[in-house]
Design a protein around this motif. Structure first.
Motif: not given
Ligand SMILES: CC(C)(COP(=O)(O)OP(=O)(O)OC[C@H]1O[C@@H](n2cnc3c(N)ncnc32)[C@H](O)[C@@H]1OP(=O)(O)O)[C@@H](O)C(=O)NCCC(=O)NCCS
Length: 215
Positions: A99-102, A116-120, A135-136, A138
């Motif tokens: 979720r919330n992967v850009s 994983n979530p919140n990665s860009v 997660h997280n 970049r």
């Protein structure tokens, strides 16, 4: 289905074509490549329409070139020639995207990889076969992680940097731009820009030029 074109006719392009066919969202009109001898021939069942930099009627597609510096220079060339060209991303159906992967334009995510979530994933990044991005993280533009490489949470990979096959980068590490991490390395401390590092724990072995090939 929308028509698209592919830049590059090598092995990386072949993988991208497989993904696009599985995605079922686009029709591939053809390929542009730098080899004049390929123009007019068929590669992977698709016609080679011209040299990279030629004008394309179809203004949508993806760069199928694995080398980060080369991918970046093609993106600049295409943008200068066709400012309205739109890059698509290719995400293999077997990849797991949290979720919330850009995911930026031109990104390729290969089979069996996990984001994983919140990665860009910024524009034109590559997450190769069975690699993972926790997660997280970049991934800055044109960076890539090779097959089987793993990033812990909160890792940043700088622009055009490359993490080699099977390498591991522990959580919260920052890798500067244009750096190459060798296959099988274990990165446990931050790495500056424009260096080569490998080993366990990874050590900087030398500096590198931005355009120096590494594949
Ligand atoms: C690290 C790398 C970029 C080479 O860097 P380099 O500075 O040009 O190094 P060289 O090839 O000159 O090798 C220098 C020494 O390091 C060793 N070496 C090279 N890569 C190494 C690695 N990943 N881990 C450990 N040792 C390595 C070489 O065996 C050589 O040892 P020697 O001096 O005892 O003979 C390259 O070996 C590498 O790992 N590339 C990544 C490949 C990859 O992941 N491909 C995936 C494609 S999708």
């Amino acid at each position: 289905m929308e028509w698209i074109v592919i830049f590059g006719a090598g092995g990386h392009a072949q993988v991208i074509i497989d993904i696009l066919e599985l995605m079922g969202l686009y029709r591939i009109a053809g390929i542009y490549d730098d080899s004049p001898e390929l123009v007019g021939k068929f590669i992977y069942g698709y016609p080679v329409l011209g040299l990279i930099g030629a004008n394309s009627i179809i203004r949508k597609g993806i760069i199928g070139v694995g080398d980060n510096d080369r991918r970046a220079s093609i993106a600049i060339k295409v943008g200068e020639r066709m400012p309205d060209f739109e890059f698509i991303s290719a995400i293999h159906p077997s990849a797991i995207v949290g979720r919330n992967v850009s995911i930026g334009p031109g990104v390729a995510v290969m089979a069996g990889s996990v984001i994983n979530p919140n990665s860009v994933l910024q524009e034109h990044c590559v997450v190769n076969t069975m690699a993972s991005v926790d997660h997280n993280c970049r991934l800055e533009p044109f960076s890539s992680i090779a097959p089987g490489a793993h990033l812990g949470g909160g890792v940043t990979i700088g622009t055009r940097s490359f993490i080699g096959m099977g390498a591991t980068v522990i959580h919260n590490i920052h890798v500067g731009p244009d750096t190459v991490v060798g296959a099988g390395a274990t990165v446990v401390s931050n790495l500056p820009s424009q260096v080569i590092a490998y080993g366990t724990p990874a050590k900087v072995t030398r500096s590198r030029e931005v355009r120096e090939t590494y594949l």
